[in-house]
Motif scaffolding. Structure first.
Motif, mmCIF file in Angstrom:
data_model
loop_
_atom_site.group_PDB
_atom_site.id
_atom_site.type_symbol
_atom_site.label_atom_id
_atom_site.label_comp_id
_atom_site.label_asym_id
_atom_site.label_seq_id
_atom_site.Cartn_x
_atom_site.Cartn_y
_atom_site.Cartn_z
ATOM 1 N N LYS A 71 0.944 -1.193 -0.016
ATOM 2 C CA LYS A 71 0.071 0.014 0.054
ATOM 3 C C LYS A 71 0.767 1.280 -0.046
ATOM 4 N N LEU A 72 0.368 2.336 -0.629
ATOM 5 C CA LEU A 72 1.188 3.574 -0.561
ATOM 6 C C LEU A 72 1.680 4.129 0.865
ATOM 7 N N GLU A 73 0.799 4.195 1.880
ATOM 8 C CA GLU A 73 1.033 4.441 3.037
ATOM 9 C C GLU A 73 2.165 3.668 3.841
ATOM 10 N N THR A 74 2.125 2.321 3.512
ATOM 11 C CA THR A 74 2.926 1.292 4.004
ATOM 12 C C THR A 74 4.256 1.554 3.241
ATOM 13 N N LEU A 75 4.384 1.782 2.089
ATOM 14 C CA LEU A 75 5.604 2.036 1.288
ATOM 15 C C LEU A 75 6.166 3.224 2.036
ATOM 16 N N HIS A 76 5.551 4.214 2.137
ATOM 17 C CA HIS A 76 5.962 5.490 2.623
ATOM 18 C C HIS A 76 6.772 5.289 3.949
ATOM 19 N N ARG A 77 6.119 4.509 4.951
ATOM 20 C CA ARG A 77 6.174 4.569 6.266
ATOM 21 C C ARG A 77 7.775 3.607 6.211
ATOM 22 N N ALA A 78 7.825 2.618 5.425
ATOM 23 C CA ALA A 78 9.001 2.020 5.463
ATOM 24 C C ALA A 78 10.114 2.666 4.897
ATOM 25 N N PHE A 79 10.044 3.531 3.986
ATOM 26 C CA PHE A 79 10.954 4.231 3.362
ATOM 27 C C PHE A 79 11.533 5.405 4.397
ATOM 28 N N VAL A 80 10.545 5.649 5.058
ATOM 29 C CA VAL A 80 10.872 6.776 5.923
ATOM 30 C C VAL A 80 11.585 6.037 7.036
ATOM 31 N N ASP A 81 11.484 5.213 7.523
ATOM 32 C CA ASP A 81 12.148 4.174 8.458
ATOM 33 C C ASP A 81 13.355 3.759 8.083
ATOM 34 N N LEU A 82 13.591 3.491 6.906
ATOM 35 C CA LEU A 82 14.785 3.080 6.415
ATOM 36 C C LEU A 82 16.005 4.432 6.178
ATOM 37 N N VAL A 83 15.483 5.489 6.021
ATOM 38 C CA VAL A 83 16.100 6.775 5.854
ATOM 39 C C VAL A 83 16.606 7.124 7.503
ATOM 40 N N LEU A 84 15.590 7.096 8.196
ATOM 41 C CA LEU A 84 16.068 7.567 9.533
ATOM 42 C C LEU A 84 17.231 6.567 10.189
ATOM 43 N N GLN A 85 16.879 5.426 9.833
ATOM 44 C CA GLN A 85 18.025 4.204 10.342
ATOM 45 C C GLN A 85 19.182 4.480 10.056
ATOM 46 N N GLU A 92 25.107 7.633 10.855
ATOM 47 C CA GLU A 92 25.268 9.227 11.106
ATOM 48 C C GLU A 92 25.450 9.998 9.578
ATOM 49 N N ILE A 93 24.588 9.535 8.489
ATOM 50 C CA ILE A 93 24.676 10.127 7.269
ATOM 51 C C ILE A 93 23.849 11.614 7.337
ATOM 52 N N ALA A 94 24.424 12.363 6.732
ATOM 53 C CA ALA A 94 23.753 13.780 6.559
ATOM 54 C C ALA A 94 22.938 13.655 5.128
ATOM 55 N N LEU A 95 21.680 13.715 5.448
ATOM 56 C CA LEU A 95 20.759 13.822 4.232
ATOM 57 C C LEU A 95 20.282 15.297 3.872
ATOM 58 N N PRO A 96 20.451 15.487 2.603
ATOM 59 C CA PRO A 96 19.996 16.951 2.046
ATOM 60 C C PRO A 96 18.631 16.866 2.009
ATOM 61 N N PRO A 97 17.992 18.033 1.866
ATOM 62 C CA PRO A 97 16.518 18.052 1.727
ATOM 63 C C PRO A 97 16.128 17.537 0.272
ATOM 64 N N ILE A 98 14.953 17.141 0.040
ATOM 65 C CA ILE A 98 14.283 16.673 -1.109
ATOM 66 C C ILE A 98 14.557 17.656 -2.047
ATOM 67 N N ASN A 99 14.530 17.366 -3.362
ATOM 68 C CA ASN A 99 14.654 18.585 -4.548
ATOM 69 C C ASN A 99 13.130 19.195 -4.598
ATOM 70 N N SER A 100 12.771 20.008 -3.687
ATOM 71 C CA SER A 100 11.347 20.476 -3.728
ATOM 72 C C SER A 100 10.983 21.351 -4.703
#
Length: 557
Positions: free
Chosen positions: A226-240, A246-254
């Motif tokens: 599902k869309l929200e399941t995919l979104h939650r999994a991506f956010v969890d992986l990025v934060l992990q 300790e990877i410094a992530l840039p903002p999204i290309n807004s």
């Protein structure tokens, strides 16, 4: 000379019973040739068999053995890495991702692979370790807690899921500031443009046969996320990755993502500047922050961006039919969207593939048994071809009788191509041309609001009578269509987007109120210092305080 005992010779009264073989002919002991007798089967050897030689199959049995423990996890990681490479190869060669994308993705996987390597090396014997994992009822207390990745529910993800492979691609795109969203990867999965559904079929069978069923099940996904399941999994992986490495992530290309969303929503480009203004007002940075409370949906970058788009659209082009008169012709609100036409154009755009007689890549995997009953013969053939290519495993067809029943259809002489009717020319075009046609259809029907530089007391200004929808049941038909499309682009559910927009509206109202209160108290301090606050200025301050009390950005009629 060896003799064989047989019957009486009988020639010339010879009673000899012993015979010998000479050049394939039988002679009795006295030298009489036995006519009609040559080499024949000896009845004394009846029922005898040759020696049996058993072929050892140690190597074949060893190659078909299912691994357990350390060996199984090693092969599993190798198969997982192969799937990750296939996904990366499809993104680069089929969807225009840069070639440097593979190097970034390889480095991210190498970081994660360090933890798995330490965990595999920490295990003991394969069989003992496997028995401990399968049959031990005690919780593990080893040092793997420091190596695992913790999810929202507090459970450590010991071995990678297939969903994490797509999440790694999303993380690599963020590091390279590529203008891609979670919804883009979800669309690639649905259309099967990247390996995901039934991806275990693409693993070599020599490798797959060595994996135990529980590890094969982690790779053989049969359902769409599902869309929200995919979104939650991506956010969890990025934060992990942020917390663990300790990877410094840039903002999204807004900037580019904002333009893409505005074009897909088919709304005027004036929303672009309004969103940028609201972003500065609220202090959004569209970045992943591991220290913030990411459980709050409003802290996710893509949700922030979409919430501001919805608020800006409602401010400039509200969904109701109330007349609002701008003060000058330079205001964006001089235009008004025909929302009924907008809804029809969006429906026509979504059905562009099915209108040409085809099922469509996004619909074929979501078909049910009821949909099959309404299919045309050509659509049934298309569906069966898709089913054969995705669900039939050629490595498992070991029955020789199966070759007698071919699964593919016999080739037929194709009919000469016919020119499509004028009504289907737009639907048969590629997606980019169809999207341009959608925007052109909506933009050419924009209406004009009357400019009134001297408004009367009852005249409404743009932004007034702002409707605020706190629940899904409060949405009108036009607002629901817009919210549903916006939620799909933000990769969240409709209720989640409504909540995010409500929180954004509250923050905007509170920010404006805080600024007005700050101006009010600064005026009070200046008047107290001057000491000449007259009665008129006090009345003015009371009136300002009354306006602040009645301020409600989301209030409706």
């Amino acid at each position: 000379m060896e003799y064989v005992t047989r019957g009486v010779c009988g020639q010339e009264g010879c009673r000899e019973r012993r015979y010998y073989l000479d050049n394939g002919l039988w002679f009795c002991r006295r030298g009489h040739l036995q006519e009609g007798r040559q080499i024949e089967e000896d009845p004394d050897d009846f029922g005898t068999q040759g020696k049996k030689h058993r072929v050892k199959k140690d190597k074949e049995e060893r190659s078909q053995k299912t691994y357990r423990g350390r060996k199984a996890h090693t092969v599993f990681l190798q198969a997982y890495q192969l799937i990750l490479w296939k996904q990366c190869h499809a993104l680069i060669h089929d969807h225009g991702f840069p070639e440097q994308f593979e190097a970034v993705l390889r480095d991210l996987w190498a970081l994660r692979l360090q933890d798995f390597t330490l965990r595999i090396n920490a295990t003991t014997d394969d069989e003992e370790d496997d028995d401990r994992e399968l049959f031990s009822s005690q919780p593990e207390t080893d040092s793997s807690d420091d190596l695992g990745f913790k999810s929202r529910g507090g459970r450590y993800l010991e071995w990678p899921r297939l969903l994490d492979s797509v999440g790694l691609c999303y993380l690599a795109a963020i590091l390279m500031r590529l203008p891609v969203c979670v919804s883009d990867f979800h669309r690639l999965i649905i259309r099967q443009d990247i390996p995901y559904i039934r991806v275990a079929k693409s693993i070599p069978h020599e490798m797959r046969d060595k994996l135990p069923p529980e590890l094969v099940a982690r790779l053989d996904v049969l359902q769409l996320p599902k869309l929200e399941t995919l979104h939650r999994a991506f956010v969890d992986l990025v934060l992990q990755y942020q917390q663990r490495f300790e990877i410094a992530l840039p903002p999204i290309n807004s900037n580019i993502i904002l333009y893409r969303h505005i074009k897909r929503l088919a709304i005027p480009i004036d929303v672009y500047e309004t969103v940028r203004f609201l972003k500065g007002l609220l202090g959004f940075n569209y970045a992943f922050d591991a220290t913030a409370k990411q459980k709050r949906i409003i802290n996710q970058p893509e949700v922030q961006l979409m919430a501001l788009i919805v608020v800006a659209t409602k401010l400039l082009f509200p969904f109701d039919d109330l007349e609002r008169h701008p003060a000058t012709a330079k205001e964006p609100a001089t235009q008004a969207i025909n929302w009924s036409l907008w809804a029809r154009a969006q429906t026509h755009f979504n059905r562009r593939e099915s209108a040409s007689g085809k099922i469509g890549k996004e619909q074929v995997i979501q078909l049910t048994d009821k949909d099959v009953l309404n299919m045309a013969p050509s659509q049934l053939d298309e569906y069966m071809d898709w089913y054969e290519s995705n669900w039939i495993d050629s490595f498992r067809l070991v029955n020789p009788v199966a070759d007698m029943f071919a699964t593919n259809r016999t080739t037929e002489t194709p009919a000469p191509p016919q020119a499509p009717p004028p009504s289907t020319l737009a639907t048969a075009a590629d997606p980019e041309e169809a999207l341009n046609s959608l925007v052109h259809t909506v933009m050419q029907e924009l209406q004009t609001n009357e400019v009134n530089p001297d408004p009367e007391e009852d005249d409404r200004r743009p932004g007034s009578w702002y409707w605020r929808y706190r629940w899904e049941s409060q949405l009108t038909d036009t607002a629901r269509s817009f919210y549903e499309l916006a939620a799909q682009l933000a990769a969240v559910s409709l209720q989640t987007l409504i909540h995010a927009v409500t929180v954004t509206e509250y923050r905007i109202a509170k920010t404006i109120e805080d600024k007005r209160r700050a101006e009010y108290f600064s005026q009070v301090m200046d008047l107290d210092m001057e000491g000449d606050a007259d009665e008129d200025s006090i009345d003015g301050m009371d009136e300002l305080d009354e306006q602040l009390t009645e301020l409600d950005v989301g209030g409706g009629p």
